[in-house]
Motif scaffolding. Structure first.
Motif, short mmCIF file in Angstrom:
data_model
loop_
_atom_site.label_atom_id
_atom_site.label_comp_id
_atom_site.label_asym_id
_atom_site.label_seq_id
_atom_site.Cartn_x
_atom_site.Cartn_y
_atom_site.Cartn_z
N PHE A 137 0.83 -1.20 0.00
CA PHE A 137 0.00 0.00 0.00
C PHE A 137 0.87 1.26 0.00
CE2 PHE A 137 -2.39 3.31 2.27
CZ PHE A 137 -3.45 3.45 1.39
N SER A 138 1.90 1.27 0.84
CA SER A 138 2.81 2.42 0.92
C SER A 138 3.96 2.31 -0.07
CB SER A 138 3.39 2.55 2.33
OG SER A 138 2.39 2.81 3.25
N ARG A 139 4.05 1.19 -0.76
CA ARG A 139 5.13 0.90 -1.71
C ARG A 139 6.50 1.09 -1.06
NH1 ARG A 139 2.69 4.62 -6.01
NH2 ARG A 139 4.31 5.85 -5.09
N GLN A 140 6.71 0.34 0.01
CA GLN A 140 8.01 0.39 0.67
C GLN A 140 8.28 -0.92 1.40
OE1 GLN A 140 7.77 3.82 3.19
NE2 GLN A 140 6.58 2.80 4.76
N PHE A 141 9.55 -1.24 1.49
CA PHE A 141 10.01 -2.36 2.29
C PHE A 141 10.31 -1.79 3.67
CE2 PHE A 141 11.20 -3.69 -2.02
CZ PHE A 141 10.57 -4.92 -2.06
N GLU A 142 9.83 -2.47 4.71
CA GLU A 142 9.98 -1.95 6.06
C GLU A 142 10.65 -2.98 6.96
OE1 GLU A 142 5.90 -1.36 7.09
OE2 GLU A 142 5.75 0.51 5.96
N THR A 143 11.39 -2.49 7.93
CA THR A 143 11.97 -3.31 8.98
C THR A 143 12.12 -2.42 10.21
OG1 THR A 143 13.69 -4.89 9.52
CG2 THR A 143 14.39 -2.89 8.42
N THR A 144 12.33 -3.05 11.35
CA THR A 144 12.53 -2.27 12.56
C THR A 144 13.98 -2.43 13.02
OG1 THR A 144 11.72 -4.11 13.89
CG2 THR A 144 10.15 -2.39 13.37
N VAL A 145 14.52 -1.33 13.51
CA VAL A 145 15.87 -1.31 14.05
C VAL A 145 15.83 -0.40 15.28
CG1 VAL A 145 16.61 0.52 12.47
CG2 VAL A 145 18.30 -0.89 13.57
N ASN A 146 16.29 -0.94 16.40
CA ASN A 146 16.27 -0.22 17.67
C ASN A 146 14.87 0.28 18.01
OD1 ASN A 146 19.03 -0.63 17.73
ND2 ASN A 146 19.52 1.41 16.99
N GLY A 147 13.86 -0.49 17.67
CA GLY A 147 12.48 -0.13 17.98
C GLY A 147 11.87 0.92 17.06
N LYS A 148 12.58 1.33 16.03
CA LYS A 148 12.08 2.33 15.09
C LYS A 148 12.03 1.73 13.69
CE LYS A 148 13.98 6.11 17.76
NZ LYS A 148 14.93 7.23 17.78
N MET A 149 11.14 2.29 12.87
CA MET A 149 10.97 1.75 11.52
C MET A 149 11.95 2.38 10.54
SD MET A 149 7.65 1.56 9.05
CE MET A 149 7.74 3.21 8.43
N ALA A 150 12.57 1.53 9.74
CA ALA A 150 13.39 1.96 8.61
C ALA A 150 12.71 1.45 7.35
CB ALA A 150 14.80 1.39 8.73
N SER A 151 12.84 2.19 6.27
CA SER A 151 12.16 1.77 5.05
C SER A 151 12.95 2.17 3.81
CB SER A 151 10.75 2.39 4.98
OG SER A 151 10.84 3.80 4.90
#
Length: 94
Positions: A8-22
């Motif tokens: 939907f957002s057209r992004q790959f997401e992961t979490t690092v140190n409790g925050k989202m990176a994309s």
């Protein structure tokens, strides 16, 4: 690293140190355009982004996509790692 493909957002997401990176992307004609990288503050960018891109390239390879590096960090990754150059579409040289 666990990567979620948020279509939907057209992004790959992961979490690092409790925050989202994309890493944002767009798909056109079996080509995956990697357009933007968002990394939270306080994260050592270089090793994290390299691992993140490697995991995304594995996903692209599984889906049989070619990858077009439109972001400078992604293009730099391809220059440093020539083993992934077979994922580039014909005619693209870095």
């Amino acid at each position: 690293m666990e990567i979620k493909d948020n279509e939907f957002s057209r992004q790959f997401e992961t979490t690092v140190n409790g925050k989202m990176a994309s890493i944002e992307y767009s798909v056109q004609e079996r080509k995956l355009f990697l357009t933007r990288i968002n990394v939270p503050e306080g994260v050592d960018e270089d090793p994290f982004v390299s691992d993140f891109i490697k995991d995304i390239l594995e996903i692209a390879e599984d889906r049989r996509f070619r990858v077009v590096p439109t972001h400078p960090k992604v293009a730099a990754f391809f220059r440093k790692n020539p083993k992934y150059k077979d994922l580039l579409p014909p005619g693209i040289r870095l």
